[in-house]
Motif scaffolding. Structure first.
Motif, PDB file in Angstrom:
ATOM      1  N   VAL A   1      80.760  30.329 -49.527  1.00 23.34           N
ATOM      2  CA  VAL A   1      80.799  31.573 -48.762  1.00 23.34           C
ATOM      3  C   VAL A   1      81.147  32.700 -49.730  1.00 23.34           C
ATOM      4  CG1 VAL A   1      81.925  32.797 -46.895  1.00 23.34           C
ATOM      5  CG2 VAL A   1      81.570  30.353 -46.712  1.00 23.34           C
ATOM      6  N   CYS A   2      80.348  33.747 -49.696  1.00 20.36           N
ATOM      7  CA  CYS A   2      80.573  34.857 -50.612  1.00 20.36           C
ATOM      8  C   CYS A   2      80.662  36.153 -49.848  1.00 20.36           C
ATOM      9  CB  CYS A   2      79.408  34.986 -51.594  1.00 20.36           C
ATOM     10  SG  CYS A   2      79.226  33.588 -52.655  1.00 20.36           S
ATOM     11  N   ARG A   3      81.348  37.080 -50.475  1.00 23.10           N
ATOM     12  CA  ARG A   3      81.446  38.424 -49.929  1.00 23.10           C
ATOM     13  C   ARG A   3      80.533  39.315 -50.767  1.00 23.10           C
ATOM     14  NH1 ARG A   3      85.360  42.548 -50.672  1.00 23.10           N
ATOM     15  NH2 ARG A   3      85.590  43.728 -48.779  1.00 23.10           N
ATOM     16  N   ILE A   4      79.762  40.160 -50.121  1.00 18.68           N
ATOM     17  CA  ILE A   4      78.879  41.057 -50.860  1.00 18.68           C
ATOM     18  C   ILE A   4      79.697  42.253 -51.329  1.00 18.68           C
ATOM     19  CG2 ILE A   4      76.843  42.536 -50.703  1.00 18.68           C
ATOM     20  CD1 ILE A   4      75.730  40.583 -48.702  1.00 18.68           C
ATOM     21  N   ASN A   5      79.701  42.502 -52.612  1.00 24.34           N
ATOM     22  CA  ASN A   5      80.570  43.546 -53.153  1.00 24.34           C
ATOM     23  C   ASN A   5      79.833  44.774 -53.644  1.00 24.34           C
ATOM     24  OD1 ASN A   5      79.555  42.996 -55.744  1.00 24.34           O
ATOM     25  ND2 ASN A   5      81.149  41.521 -56.151  1.00 24.34           N
ATOM     26  N   TYR A   6      78.557  44.887 -53.288  1.00 22.50           N
ATOM     27  CA  TYR A   6      77.802  46.072 -53.714  1.00 22.50           C
ATOM     28  C   TYR A   6      76.620  46.274 -52.783  1.00 22.50           C
ATOM     29  CZ  TYR A   6      75.508  49.334 -56.901  1.00 22.50           C
ATOM     30  OH  TYR A   6      74.935  50.428 -57.454  1.00 22.50           O
ATOM     31  N   GLY A   7      76.328  47.531 -52.523  1.00 19.10           N
ATOM     32  CA  GLY A   7      75.107  47.816 -51.793  1.00 19.10           C
ATOM     33  C   GLY A   7      75.336  48.142 -50.322  1.00 19.10           C
ATOM     34  N   ALA A   8      74.227  48.145 -49.603  1.00 17.79           N
ATOM     35  CA  ALA A   8      74.276  48.527 -48.194  1.00 17.79           C
ATOM     36  C   ALA A   8      75.082  47.554 -47.354  1.00 17.79           C
ATOM     37  CB  ALA A   8      72.858  48.633 -47.645  1.00 17.79           C
ATOM     38  N   ASP A   9      75.047  46.269 -47.732  1.00 18.64           N
ATOM     39  CA  ASP A   9      75.759  45.248 -46.957  1.00 18.64           C
ATOM     40  C   ASP A   9      77.149  44.987 -47.488  1.00 18.64           C
ATOM     41  OD1 ASP A   9      72.647  43.523 -46.757  1.00 18.64           O
ATOM     42  OD2 ASP A   9      73.595  44.796 -45.259  1.00 18.64           O
ATOM     43  N   TYR A  10      77.749  45.959 -48.077  1.00 21.40           N
ATOM     44  CA  TYR A  10      79.067  45.799 -48.700  1.00 21.40           C
ATOM     45  C   TYR A  10      80.100  45.302 -47.694  1.00 21.40           C
ATOM     46  CZ  TYR A  10      83.471  46.999 -50.914  1.00 21.40           C
ATOM     47  OH  TYR A  10      84.729  46.950 -51.426  1.00 21.40           O
ATOM     48  N   GLY A  11      80.846  44.296 -48.090  1.00 18.90           N
ATOM     49  CA  GLY A  11      81.921  43.785 -47.249  1.00 18.90           C
ATOM     50  C   GLY A  11      81.499  42.654 -46.338  1.00 18.90           C
ATOM     51  N   LYS A  12      80.206  42.397 -46.233  1.00 22.68           N
ATOM     52  CA  LYS A  12      79.742  41.330 -45.333  1.00 22.68           C
ATOM     53  C   LYS A  12      79.748  39.990 -46.060  1.00 22.68           C
ATOM     54  CE  LYS A  12      77.084  44.441 -42.582  1.00 22.68           C
ATOM     55  NZ  LYS A  12      75.772  44.994 -42.370  1.00 22.68           N
ATOM     56  N   HIS A  13      79.707  38.936 -45.269  1.00 21.57           N
ATOM     57  CA  HIS A  13      79.805  37.592 -45.841  1.00 21.57           C
ATOM     58  C   HIS A  13      78.513  36.826 -45.679  1.00 21.57           C
ATOM     59  CE1 HIS A  13      83.964  38.824 -45.172  1.00 21.57           C
ATOM     60  NE2 HIS A  13      84.189  38.126 -46.262  1.00 21.57           N
ATOM     61  N   VAL A  14      78.182  36.106 -46.733  1.00 22.24           N
ATOM     62  CA  VAL A  14      76.974  35.282 -46.707  1.00 22.24           C
ATOM     63  C   VAL A  14      77.289  33.893 -47.231  1.00 22.24           C
ATOM     64  CG1 VAL A  14      75.285  37.114 -46.975  1.00 22.24           C
ATOM     65  CG2 VAL A  14      76.320  36.139 -48.989  1.00 22.24           C
ATOM     66  N   VAL A  15      76.363  32.973 -46.963  1.00 28.68           N
ATOM     67  CA  VAL A  15      76.487  31.616 -47.482  1.00 28.68           C
ATOM     68  C   VAL A  15      75.359  31.396 -48.480  1.00 28.68           C
ATOM     69  CG1 VAL A  15      76.459  29.176 -46.870  1.00 28.68           C
ATOM     70  CG2 VAL A  15      77.484  30.829 -45.320  1.00 28.68           C
ATOM     71  N   VAL A  16      75.695  30.810 -49.603  1.00 33.08           N
ATOM     72  CA  VAL A  16      74.682  30.528 -50.620  1.00 33.08           C
ATOM     73  C   VAL A  16      73.892  29.297 -50.202  1.00 33.08           C
ATOM     74  CG1 VAL A  16      74.309  29.840 -53.000  1.00 33.08           C
ATOM     75  CG2 VAL A  16      76.028  31.545 -52.469  1.00 33.08           C
ATOM     76  N   LEU A  17      72.580  29.475 -50.083  1.00 32.87           N
ATOM     77  CA  LEU A  17      71.738  28.363 -49.649  1.00 32.87           C
ATOM     78  C   LEU A  17      71.035  27.675 -50.807  1.00 32.87           C
ATOM     79  CD1 LEU A  17      70.168  30.176 -46.651  1.00 32.87           C
ATOM     80  CD2 LEU A  17      71.767  28.325 -46.487  1.00 32.87           C
ATOM     81  N   ASP A  18      70.744  28.442 -51.829  1.00 35.25           N
ATOM     82  CA  ASP A  18      70.033  27.884 -52.972  1.00 35.25           C
ATOM     83  C   ASP A  18      70.197  28.837 -54.150  1.00 35.25           C
ATOM     84  OD1 ASP A  18      66.759  26.226 -53.144  1.00 35.25           O
ATOM     85  OD2 ASP A  18      68.475  26.213 -54.491  1.00 35.25           O
ATOM     86  N   VAL A  19      69.979  28.268 -55.338  1.00 32.54           N
ATOM     87  CA  VAL A  19      70.050  29.100 -56.525  1.00 32.54           C
ATOM     88  C   VAL A  19      68.627  29.318 -57.010  1.00 32.54           C
ATOM     89  CG1 VAL A  19      70.861  29.209 -58.893  1.00 32.54           C
ATOM     90  CG2 VAL A  19      72.324  28.262 -57.133  1.00 32.54           C
ATOM     91  N   ILE A  20      68.213  30.535 -57.118  1.00 34.20           N
ATOM     92  CA  ILE A  20      66.837  30.828 -57.524  1.00 34.20           C
ATOM     93  C   ILE A  20      66.698  30.713 -59.029  1.00 34.20           C
ATOM     94  CG2 ILE A  20      64.985  32.525 -57.512  1.00 34.20           C
ATOM     95  CD1 ILE A  20      66.214  33.642 -54.957  1.00 34.20           C
ATOM     96  N   ASP A  21      67.459  31.506 -59.760  1.00 33.23           N
ATOM     97  CA  ASP A  21      67.453  31.385 -61.221  1.00 33.23           C
ATOM     98  C   ASP A  21      68.806  31.808 -61.764  1.00 33.23           C
ATOM     99  OD1 ASP A  21      67.374  34.165 -61.059  1.00 33.23           O
ATOM    100  OD2 ASP A  21      65.253  34.296 -61.477  1.00 33.23           O
ATOM    101  N   SER A  22      68.839  32.129 -63.049  1.00 32.60           N
ATOM    102  CA  SER A  22      70.141  32.398 -63.651  1.00 32.60           C
ATOM    103  C   SER A  22      70.813  33.659 -63.129  1.00 32.60           C
ATOM    104  CB  SER A  22      69.986  32.503 -65.163  1.00 32.60           C
ATOM    105  OG  SER A  22      69.238  33.656 -65.484  1.00 32.60           O
TER     106      SER A  22
END
Lengths: 231, 187
Positions: B41-62
């Motif tokens: 679970v991550c918190r978005i720390n930049y941009g329009a969705d600042y402060g919202k929480h997301v779950v990492v589903l997959d890693v695309i690249d580095s």
């Protein structure tokens, strides 16, 4: 230069060569003054126009030579083109078709330009792209493996990579083939194989920056927390 | 000096060393890293969705991850790692699960509850609260802060004179929370 006098418009038009707006009337839109041609076109079309975006889209362009009369039938040619907008797509289409057949853009008619949207952009895939490009010394084929959520995204990344790593223009690149790399032995780049691991786990560097662009400042009151960034 | 004395000195010296070595940054709390993994679970720390929480589903690249935040209405998208601050909790999900399954998993595992109990979330709520206070409410908050500070100073004086610490002093708790005062007043 800074131009204030509105009376001497003749001298003004002579000096601005290649301006988009030709000064026929006495007035000129002050916003266009001193800007490059590219910027003027961008202002006219709109800054958010897709032609200026870095993102490349996938189109299927279908065209044929203009039939001479009602009974004449012409062969239709359909091509998959990656371009920024339908206009570029058509232009690319004719450029390639001209090499393959005797049909020119001026003698042909475009029947349809349809954007192909990604069916499923909710899973991550590895795309293998084979392309032909012109370097400073010759023409080469190259294979790129790019991980993305959609094919057009992968191709956009590819163009960026080619321009960055090989100093290659978008116009000199022709995409030969794109496919999805599925099996682990089909992977040609080791770097992309590591993402196949569902137990993947790694730390990321803490980025300490303003949460919105408007809060960015040149000077900050704290020391650089370099020790927090573990490399 | 006998062996025992030397041993005592060595042990004592080590104890002293422990007391006086400064804690390096790497031993401090600051650098405990929450590793990025599938389900994190991550918190978005930049941009329009600042402060919202997301779950990492997959890693695309580095540089990018595929994330989704059904509770905050964030559609599935790729996002740069720079925009994510990983939190302490991980949702137990498989790679790239469907939204429905993700929602169920979040509910079952109480991820939203974990988020709401986290300090970062509490801080954002408090900031919002403070931003929306009226002038009178801000005055009330000031009065309350001054009163609490006075009590704390009194306590400190009593303790420094060797007196006993009194039980937790009465404080209108509801007031402090609705006025955006610090959620913990340490005695």
């Amino acid at each position: 230069f800074f131009f204030n006098d509105t009376a001497t418009t003749e001298i003004y038009t002579e000096q601005i060569v290649g301006s988009v707006r030709c000064v026929q009337e006495t007035g000129i839109n002050a916003e266009y003054m001193g800007k490059s041609l590219y910027t003027q076109v961008k202002m006219t079309k709109g800054y958010n126009d897709q032609s200026f975006a870095g993102r490349v889209r996938q189109y299927v362009v279908t065209a044929r030579k203009v039939p001479k009369n009602e009974t004449d039938t012409q062969e239709m040619y359909s091509m998959r083109i990656f371009a920024r907008s339908p206009i570029f797509a058509k232009s690319q289409f004719w450029a390639i078709l001209k090499k393959q057949s005797k049909i020119k853009g001026s003698a042909g008619e475009v029947l349809s330009v349809v954007e192909v949207k990604e069916k499923n952009s909710r899973t991550v895939r590895t795309y293998g792209i084979i392309l032909r490009y012109q370097s400073r010394t010759g023409i080469h084929n190259i294979y790129k493996e790019i991980r993305d959520v959609s094919l057009s995204g992968a191709v956009s990344q590819m163009y960026t990579q080619m321009s960055g790593n090989h100093r290659c223009n978008l116009k000199t690149i022709q995409i030969i083939k794109t496919h999805v790399v599925r099996k682990s032995d089909e992977y040609r780049k080791e770097a992309n194989k590591q993402y196949r691991n569902s137990k993947i786990s790694f730390p990321i560097a803490k980025s300490r920056r303003a949460p919105l662009k408007k809060y960015r400042t040149l000077f900050k009151a704290y020391n650089s927390y370099l020790s927090l960034i573990h490399i | 000096m006998c062996i025992r004395d030397r041993y005592q000195r060595r042990v004592h010296g080590e104890e002293l060393k422990k007391q006086f070595t400064r804690k390096k940054f790497s031993q401090g709390k600051m650098a405990t890293r929450n590793y990025l993994k599938i389900g994190r679970v991550c918190r978005i720390n930049y941009g329009a969705d600042y402060g919202k929480h997301v779950v990492v589903l997959d890693v695309i690249d580095s540089k990018r991850a595929l994330v989704e935040g059904p509770n905050d209405k964030i559609p599935r998208q790729s996002i740069n790692f720079n925009r994510l601050t990983p939190m302490r909790f991980v949702a137990k999900i498989c790679r790239g699960v469907h939204t429905g399954i993700l929602k169920k998993a979040i509910e079952k595992q109480g991820i939203q509850r974990d988020i709401e109990n986290s300090n970062a979330y509490k801080r954002t709520q408090q900031t919002k609260l403070r931003a929306g206070l009226t002038d009178f409410e801000r005055f009330r908050a000031q009065v309350l802060r001054f009163r609490l500070a006075k009590q704390a100073r009194h306590q400190a004086r009593v303790l420094s004179r060797g007196g006993a610490a009194t039980k937790k002093l009465p404080q209108r708790k509801s007031d402090s929370h609705e006025l955006g005062c610090r959620f913990e007043y340490i005695y």
